[in-house]
Design a protein around this motif. Structure first.
Motif, PDB file in Angstrom:
ATOM      1  N   ASN A   1      63.330  89.587  45.878  1.00 24.58           N
ATOM      2  CA  ASN A   1      64.444  88.755  45.425  1.00 24.58           C
ATOM      3  C   ASN A   1      64.381  88.515  43.914  1.00 24.58           C
ATOM      4  N   HIS A   2      63.202  88.144  43.405  1.00 28.55           N
ATOM      5  CA  HIS A   2      63.051  87.893  41.966  1.00 28.55           C
ATOM      6  C   HIS A   2      63.324  89.173  41.164  1.00 28.55           C
ATOM      7  N   ALA A   3      62.927  90.306  41.717  1.00 27.37           N
ATOM      8  CA  ALA A   3      63.169  91.573  41.020  1.00 27.37           C
ATOM      9  C   ALA A   3      64.666  91.839  40.879  1.00 27.37           C
ATOM     10  N   PHE A   4      65.417  91.604  41.933  1.00 24.20           N
ATOM     11  CA  PHE A   4      66.880  91.731  41.847  1.00 24.20           C
ATOM     12  C   PHE A   4      67.417  90.824  40.737  1.00 24.20           C
ATOM     13  N   ASP A   5      66.957  89.577  40.724  1.00 22.05           N
ATOM     14  CA  ASP A   5      67.458  88.608  39.749  1.00 22.05           C
ATOM     15  C   ASP A   5      67.153  89.024  38.318  1.00 22.05           C
ATOM     16  N   LEU A   6      65.950  89.569  38.103  1.00 22.56           N
ATOM     17  CA  LEU A   6      65.539  89.925  36.751  1.00 22.56           C
ATOM     18  C   LEU A   6      66.128  91.256  36.281  1.00 22.56           C
ATOM     19  N   LEU A   7      66.182  92.226  37.187  1.00 30.02           N
ATOM     20  CA  LEU A   7      66.684  93.554  36.806  1.00 30.02           C
ATOM     21  C   LEU A   7      68.199  93.612  36.745  1.00 30.02           C
ATOM     22  N   TYR A   8      68.864  92.858  37.612  1.00 31.21           N
ATOM     23  CA  TYR A   8      70.334  92.909  37.697  1.00 31.21           C
ATOM     24  C   TYR A   8      70.901  91.488  37.678  1.00 31.21           C
ATOM     25  N   PRO A   9      70.673  90.738  36.616  1.00 33.36           N
ATOM     26  CA  PRO A   9      71.033  89.312  36.611  1.00 33.36           C
ATOM     27  C   PRO A   9      72.510  89.028  36.815  1.00 33.36           C
ATOM     28  N   LYS A  10      73.365  89.928  36.412  1.00 31.02           N
ATOM     29  CA  LYS A  10      74.800  89.697  36.552  1.00 31.02           C
ATOM     30  C   LYS A  10      75.342  90.179  37.891  1.00 31.02           C
ATOM     31  N   ARG A  11      74.500  90.850  38.667  1.00 29.60           N
ATOM     32  CA  ARG A  11      74.963  91.419  39.937  1.00 29.60           C
ATOM     33  C   ARG A  11      74.193  90.885  41.136  1.00 29.60           C
ATOM     34  N   ALA A  12      73.179  90.072  40.889  1.00 29.69           N
ATOM     35  CA  ALA A  12      72.335  89.595  41.979  1.00 29.69           C
ATOM     36  C   ALA A  12      73.158  88.841  43.022  1.00 29.69           C
ATOM     37  N   ALA A  13      72.771  89.012  44.279  1.00 31.91           N
ATOM     38  CA  ALA A  13      73.449  88.328  45.388  1.00 31.91           C
ATOM     39  C   ALA A  13      72.814  86.956  45.589  1.00 31.91           C
ATOM     40  N   ALA A  14      73.188  86.287  46.655  1.00 25.02           N
ATOM     41  CA  ALA A  14      72.630  84.972  46.954  1.00 25.02           C
ATOM     42  C   ALA A  14      71.134  85.079  47.250  1.00 25.02           C
ATOM     43  N   HIS A  15      70.418  84.027  46.902  1.00 26.33           N
ATOM     44  CA  HIS A  15      68.964  83.989  47.086  1.00 26.33           C
ATOM     45  C   HIS A  15      68.564  84.383  48.507  1.00 26.33           C
ATOM     46  N   GLY A  16      69.159  83.747  49.501  1.00 22.05           N
ATOM     47  CA  GLY A  16      68.781  84.001  50.881  1.00 22.05           C
ATOM     48  C   GLY A  16      69.176  85.376  51.372  1.00 22.05           C
ATOM     49  N   GLU A  17      70.261  85.914  50.839  1.00 24.68           N
ATOM     50  CA  GLU A  17      70.647  87.273  51.208  1.00 24.68           C
ATOM     51  C   GLU A  17      69.583  88.266  50.762  1.00 24.68           C
ATOM     52  N   GLN A  18      69.116  88.119  49.532  1.00 22.15           N
ATOM     53  CA  GLN A  18      68.109  89.033  49.000  1.00 22.15           C
ATOM     54  C   GLN A  18      66.756  88.832  49.686  1.00 22.15           C
ATOM     55  N   CYS A  19      66.420  87.571  50.004  1.00 22.31           N
ATOM     56  CA  CYS A  19      65.147  87.294  50.673  1.00 22.31           C
ATOM     57  C   CYS A  19      65.137  87.842  52.097  1.00 22.31           C
ATOM     58  N   GLY A  20      66.258  87.708  52.800  1.00 21.68           N
ATOM     59  CA  GLY A  20      66.335  88.230  54.160  1.00 21.68           C
ATOM     60  C   GLY A  20      66.183  89.741  54.189  1.00 21.68           C
ATOM     61  N   LEU A  21      66.887  90.427  53.294  1.00 16.26           N
ATOM     62  CA  LEU A  21      66.759  91.875  53.177  1.00 16.26           C
ATOM     63  C   LEU A  21      65.323  92.246  52.813  1.00 16.26           C
ATOM     64  N   GLY A  22      64.759  91.534  51.837  1.00 10.57           N
ATOM     65  CA  GLY A  22      63.384  91.809  51.436  1.00 10.57           C
ATOM     66  C   GLY A  22      62.398  91.602  52.565  1.00 10.57           C
ATOM     67  N   ALA A  23      62.625  90.588  53.399  1.00  7.00           N
ATOM     68  CA  ALA A  23      61.719  90.309  54.516  1.00  7.00           C
ATOM     69  C   ALA A  23      61.779  91.403  55.564  1.00  7.00           C
ATOM     70  N   ALA A  24      62.982  91.850  55.903  1.00  6.11           N
ATOM     71  CA  ALA A  24      63.117  92.907  56.913  1.00  6.11           C
ATOM     72  C   ALA A  24      62.427  94.186  56.448  1.00  6.11           C
TER      73      ALA A  24
END
Length: 353
Positions: free
Chosen positions: A251-274
């Motif tokens: 999730n943090h990687a999405f936020d840092l690499l693509y700050p203007k395109r990052a999705a919601a925190h929980g969306e990225q965490c759920g995908l990352g967890a799976a």
């Protein structure tokens, strides 16, 4: 003399039910948090302002402060405005940014914090951390736990559904985070707080296994309780370990690499967890997690939140750099880009379309 028990930092009041907001003044008086009604209430200019119109008549002794955003400057300004007000407590009424600002300001002026959440987007509403934007990007600041948490399910239902979905992803990701904690214990001898791990894991499992959906009061109750328990688990352990592993690194990687395109925190965490569950060889658990996330309308593939496969692979490769010193399945496997891409292809086949 052995230590026979320990004190757990947790709220004095946890009130989760339909109509809880209308009883806020009475609840705080009954619990002796504020019998005088002298409260400093921080709200946003949006949903918070609308709720102010609704409940202000029942809180005649309160002073209302409108918070502009979620920056460290906003929080410091709020603390300065509240100084000398002779309040019993600070109330953060709104989403995560408002509550985090109120947490920081309350700690700065030495007052207890009452968190009144208007959405269930993530587990920060009851955590001992305030996440605020600063000149360097975003920082996490240690603060005391809220003395009370109030969640009105009627208000939660009025919030955009994407906030509930985000909370689902954040709660479910606990399962992967605790698995990473246990991995670090086996490999590196990192100490595990068994109580914190149990609380976080069971909170995630409760959401994962619940048969209901976003529109059900029973499901919203369980989700709200899970997010509160996760916050308490972080307080028990003294850090975010019970709820933050490879899932949050991605999730943090999405936020840092693509700050203007990052999705919601929980969306990225759920995908990352799976995906992290698949990486550790828990293929059946990964597939089940993906099935539940899909049922609630959450993404399980990067394309579903606007990222290409190559962008996802880059995020996974970069993820360990976001939390130096934290050991997860990503650090354990130390995968090269080509390996991540191959495993991702297998993951896609395993979870199905």
């Amino acid at each position: 003399m052995p230590v026979l028990t320990r004190l757990i930092p947790s709220p004095v009041v946890v009130d989760i039910r339909a109509g809880a907001l209308d009883d806020l003044g009475c609840v705080l008086a009954d619990e002796r948090i504020s019998q005088s009604g002298r409260l400093a209430i921080a709200v946003s200019g949006g949903s918070g302002a609308r709720l102010r119109e609704r409940i202000a008549p029942s809180l005649p002794g309160a002073t209302w402060y409108e918070v502009g955003g979620g920056t460290i400057d906003d929080a410091v300004r709020l603390a300065g405005d509240m100084k000398g007000g002779h309040y019993d407590a600070v109330v953060g009424l709104g989403g995560g940014k408002i509550i985090d600002c109120a947490k920081f300001a309350a700690a700065r002026v030495g007052l207890p914090l009452v968190a009144v959440a208007t959405n269930l987007a993530h587990d920060g509403l009851c955590s001992p951390v305030a996440t605020l934007d600063n000149d360097a990007g975003r920082g996490s600041y240690g603060v005391p736990n809220p003395i009370a948490v109030v969640i009105d399910l009627n208000v939660i239902r009025e919030a955009p559904v994407r906030y509930v979905r985000s909370g689902i992803g954040d709660a479910i990701s606990n399962i992967s985070a605790v698995a990473d904690w246990e991995l670090s214990h086996r490999v590196n001898g990192e100490k595990i707080d068994g109580l914190a791990a149990a609380m976080a894991r069971q909170a995630g499992e409760a959401v994962l296994r619940h048969p209901g959906g976003i529109g059900d009061d029973g499901f919203l109750q369980v989700l709200a309780e899970a997010l509160v328990l996760t916050g308490i688990a972080m307080s028990v352990s003294g850090d975010s370990r019970p709820s933050s592993g490879a899932c949050h690194e991605i999730n943090h990687a999405f936020d840092l690499l693509y700050p203007k395109r990052a999705a919601a925190h929980g969306e990225q965490c759920g995908l990352g967890a799976a995906f992290a569950m698949y990486l550790r060889g828990a293929h059946e658990e990964s597939a089940y997690m993906a099935t539940v996330l899909r049922r609630h309308g959450l993404p399980v593939l990067p394309e579903e939140i606007g990222f290409t496969v190559d962008e996802f692979v880059r995020a996974v490769a970069f993820a360990p750099e976001t939390r130096p010193g934290r050991y997860t399945i990503l650090e354990h496997l130390d995968l090269k880009t080509t390996q991540i891409k191959d495993i991702y292809a297998d993951y896609v086949k395993a979870i199905g379309s």
